[in-house]
Design a protein around this motif. Structure first.
Motif, PDB file in Angstrom:
ATOM      1  N   THR A  12       4.536  -5.376  -4.191  1.00  7.02           N
ATOM      2  CA  THR A  12       5.377  -4.607  -3.267  1.00  7.02           C
ATOM      3  C   THR A  12       4.557  -3.945  -2.164  1.00  7.02           C
ATOM      4  N   THR A  13       3.509  -3.221  -2.521  1.00  5.12           N
ATOM      5  CA  THR A  13       2.684  -2.549  -1.520  1.00  5.12           C
ATOM      6  C   THR A  13       1.943  -3.557  -0.657  1.00  5.12           C
ATOM      7  N   GLY A  14       1.386  -4.600  -1.287  1.00  2.00           N
ATOM      8  CA  GLY A  14       0.647  -5.609  -0.540  1.00  2.00           C
ATOM      9  C   GLY A  14       1.500  -6.340   0.477  1.00  2.00           C
ATOM     10  N   LEU A  15       2.725  -6.675   0.098  1.00  2.00           N
ATOM     11  CA  LEU A  15       3.633  -7.352   1.026  1.00  2.00           C
ATOM     12  C   LEU A  15       3.942  -6.474   2.227  1.00  2.00           C
ATOM     13  N   GLN A  16       4.137  -5.180   1.969  1.00  2.00           N
ATOM     14  CA  GLN A  16       4.423  -4.263   3.070  1.00  2.00           C
ATOM     15  C   GLN A  16       3.225  -4.133   4.018  1.00  2.00           C
ATOM     16  N   ILE A  17       2.028  -4.106   3.458  1.00  2.00           N
ATOM     17  CA  ILE A  17       0.838  -4.035   4.315  1.00  2.00           C
ATOM     18  C   ILE A  17       0.723  -5.308   5.143  1.00  2.00           C
ATOM     19  N   ARG A  18       0.904  -6.440   4.501  1.00  2.00           N
ATOM     20  CA  ARG A  18       0.793  -7.711   5.219  1.00  2.00           C
ATOM     21  C   ARG A  18       1.820  -7.803   6.348  1.00  2.00           C
ATOM     22  N   THR A  19       3.029  -7.318   6.106  1.00  2.00           N
ATOM     23  CA  THR A  19       4.054  -7.304   7.154  1.00  2.00           C
ATOM     24  C   THR A  19       3.600  -6.462   8.340  1.00  2.00           C
ATOM     25  N   ARG A  20       3.008  -5.311   8.051  1.00  2.00           N
ATOM     26  CA  ARG A  20       2.540  -4.433   9.121  1.00  2.00           C
ATOM     27  C   ARG A  20       1.405  -5.057   9.925  1.00  2.00           C
ATOM     28  N   LEU A  21       0.608  -5.909   9.284  1.00  2.00           N
ATOM     29  CA  LEU A  21      -0.567  -6.479   9.947  1.00  2.00           C
ATOM     30  C   LEU A  21      -0.299  -7.858  10.540  1.00  2.00           C
ATOM     31  N   ALA A  22       0.857  -8.440  10.269  1.00  2.00           N
ATOM     32  CA  ALA A  22       1.115  -9.844  10.627  1.00  2.00           C
ATOM     33  C   ALA A  22       0.966 -10.119  12.123  1.00  2.00           C
ATOM     34  N   ALA A  23       1.362  -9.162  12.948  1.00  2.00           N
ATOM     35  CA  ALA A  23       1.328  -9.392  14.402  1.00  2.00           C
ATOM     36  C   ALA A  23       0.021  -8.933  15.043  1.00  2.00           C
ATOM     37  N   VAL A 142       6.872  21.113  -8.657  1.00  2.00           N
ATOM     38  CA  VAL A 142       7.119  20.034  -7.708  1.00  2.00           C
ATOM     39  C   VAL A 142       8.244  19.175  -8.277  1.00  2.00           C
ATOM     40  N   ASN A 143       9.350  19.099  -7.550  1.00  2.00           N
ATOM     41  CA  ASN A 143      10.493  18.273  -7.955  1.00  2.00           C
ATOM     42  C   ASN A 143      10.674  17.191  -6.896  1.00  2.00           C
ATOM     43  N   ALA A 144      10.837  15.941  -7.309  1.00  2.00           N
ATOM     44  CA  ALA A 144      10.862  14.862  -6.326  1.00  2.00           C
ATOM     45  C   ALA A 144      11.748  13.716  -6.775  1.00  2.00           C
ATOM     46  N   VAL A 145      12.292  13.014  -5.794  1.00  2.00           N
ATOM     47  CA  VAL A 145      13.057  11.788  -6.057  1.00  2.00           C
ATOM     48  C   VAL A 145      12.561  10.713  -5.105  1.00  2.00           C
ATOM     49  N   SER A 146      12.348   9.512  -5.640  1.00  2.00           N
ATOM     50  CA  SER A 146      11.818   8.389  -4.867  1.00  2.00           C
ATOM     51  C   SER A 146      12.785   7.217  -4.882  1.00  2.00           C
ATOM     52  N   GLY A 147      12.684   6.387  -3.860  1.00  2.00           N
ATOM     53  CA  GLY A 147      13.353   5.102  -3.881  1.00  2.00           C
ATOM     54  C   GLY A 147      12.768   4.229  -4.975  1.00  2.00           C
ATOM     55  N   TYR A 148      13.571   3.310  -5.496  1.00  2.00           N
ATOM     56  CA  TYR A 148      13.156   2.547  -6.677  1.00  2.00           C
ATOM     57  C   TYR A 148      12.050   1.533  -6.405  1.00  2.00           C
ATOM     58  N   THR A 149      11.753   1.221  -5.148  1.00  2.00           N
ATOM     59  CA  THR A 149      10.650   0.298  -4.861  1.00  2.00           C
ATOM     60  C   THR A 149       9.311   0.880  -5.287  1.00  2.00           C
ATOM     61  N   GLY A 150       9.263   2.196  -5.485  1.00  2.00           N
ATOM     62  CA  GLY A 150       8.021   2.812  -5.952  1.00  2.00           C
ATOM     63  C   GLY A 150       7.616   2.342  -7.335  1.00  2.00           C
ATOM     64  N   GLY A 151       8.556   1.784  -8.077  1.00  2.00           N
ATOM     65  CA  GLY A 151       8.256   1.274  -9.414  1.00  2.00           C
ATOM     66  C   GLY A 151       7.788  -0.163  -9.432  1.00  2.00           C
ATOM     67  N   GLY A 152       7.601  -0.763  -8.245  1.00  2.00           N
ATOM     68  CA  GLY A 152       7.099  -2.126  -8.168  1.00  2.00           C
ATOM     69  C   GLY A 152       8.159  -3.170  -8.475  1.00  2.00           C
ATOM     70  N   LYS A 153       7.688  -4.424  -8.593  1.00  2.00           N
ATOM     71  CA  LYS A 153       8.611  -5.551  -8.738  1.00  2.00           C
ATOM     72  C   LYS A 153       9.493  -5.447  -9.974  1.00  2.00           C
ATOM     73  N   GLY A 292       5.939   3.838   2.965  1.00  2.00           N
ATOM     74  CA  GLY A 292       5.380   4.041   4.298  1.00  2.00           C
ATOM     75  C   GLY A 292       4.180   4.966   4.223  1.00  2.00           C
ATOM     76  N   LYS A 293       4.366   6.226   4.636  1.00  2.00           N
ATOM     77  CA  LYS A 293       3.283   7.205   4.519  1.00  2.00           C
ATOM     78  C   LYS A 293       2.881   7.375   3.060  1.00  2.00           C
ATOM     79  N   GLY A 294       3.793   7.009   2.140  1.00  2.00           N
ATOM     80  CA  GLY A 294       3.488   7.135   0.713  1.00  2.00           C
ATOM     81  C   GLY A 294       2.728   5.978   0.119  1.00  2.00           C
ATOM     82  N   ALA A 295       2.438   4.926   0.893  1.00  2.00           N
ATOM     83  CA  ALA A 295       1.710   3.773   0.325  1.00  2.00           C
ATOM     84  C   ALA A 295       1.153   2.884   1.434  1.00  2.00           C
TER      85      ALA A 295
END
Length: 310
Positions: A12-23, A142-153, A292-295
């Protein structure tokens, strides 16, 4: 042209980085085919051929990758796992954490990418500790809620495929119930705290986004700090940069709600100081994209800082 290898680019994180760097035309992206991602010889060769290796792996696999680079001091590393985040020999990759941190990242060979929850928590807590607002021994929650993509594939599949045996049907759930989450040491050390915070993480049924909350009792802060003076401390701390925005008190006063998905797809972070003027409590809130800023966004930001060296 800098050679960049994303070890774990199919996660998940690697794909997002690659997308950001593709261009990007200033980078040479080294890649391993998905079918060969478990080929240790090919992986080791690509790791040792890179100028910067970005590790998007579980902790043990990250340590293995670092071991493959033993003796090769030319390759610089950004590790996105938890493995090295409290290791003093690694630069912590939160450039806005204090005024000197960007230069430390720029000049480092080894950079540990922050966790998503700690980015929000440290972003709120550290400026107040550095300015003497939060006294020693303050019981930080510290109380927090994250989107589920944070748990990986695996978690993505559990949330999106109702036919799986281990499918998750809940719209919102709390986890880390033992209060021993792996991010706690990171928050304590880089938040400049002298005692571990009480951290309660949760996941919501939305892909990307995050809210991190740190409630405070004003009467227990130093020197009679108010909502307004706490806000001024955060504004001063983050002055002169474009990634972290401290939302104005007037704007905050008119809010009816804060959306965890507000910054989904972006690499910035917003901080709020909430509460009734003249009241006894305030609630510090950070909003960011957990990927994003979190990964991934932070990893690219750190890569760019490292490439700016010299």
């Amino acid at each position: 042209m800098a050679k960049i290898f994303i070890d774990g680019e199919h996660g998940t994180t690697g794909l997002q980085i690659r997308t950001r760097l593709a261009a990007r035309r200033d980078l040479d992206l080294l890649s391993i085919p998905e079918a060969e991602r478990r080929n240790p010889a090919m992986r080791e060769d690509l790791l040792n051929s890179a100028d910067i290796a970005i590790l998007c792996l579980p902790d043990d696999a990250s340590r293995e990758a670092v071991g493959m680079l033993a003796g090769n001091n030319k390759v610089r590393i950004i590790d996105t796992s938890t493995a090295y985040r409290v290791d003093p020999s690694w630069a912590y990759g939160f450039a806005e954490m204090d005024k000197a941190q960007k230069a430390k990242i720029r000049d480092a060979r080894l950079v540990s990418n922050p966790g998503c929850y700690p980015t929000g928590a440290i972003g709120l807590i550290r400026p107040l500790r550095a300015a003497g607002v939060l006294p020693d021994g303050y019981p930080v929650s510290v109380n927090a809620v994250s989107g589920y993509t944070g748990g990986g594939k695996q978690m993505i599949a559990q949330m999106e495929d109702p036919d799986r045996e281990d499918a998750i049907s809940a719209n919102h759930f709390v986890y880390g119930l033992t209060l021993k989450h792996k991010h706690v040491p990171e928050m304590e050390i880089h938040g400049l705290l002298d005692r571990a915070p009480l951290f309660s993480p949760a996941v919501g049924r939305f892909p990307q986004g995050m809210i991190v909350q740190v409630p405070l009792f004003l009467q227990d802060l130093k020197n009679g700090f108010t909502r307004e003076s706490v806000h001024k401390v955060l504004v001063a701390h983050y002055a002169g940069q474009k990634v972290v925005e401290v939302v104005g008190l007037e704007e905050s006063k008119n809010l009816a709600r804060i959306d965890a998905e507000e910054l989904a797809g972006q690499d910035t972070m917003k901080l709020f100081v909430l509460g009734t003027p003249g009241g006894d409590h305030i609630n510090l809130v950070a909003v960011l994209d957990n990927l994003g800023k979190g990964a991934s966004g932070a990893a690219v930001q750190n890569m760019d800082a490292m490439l700016s060296a010299g």
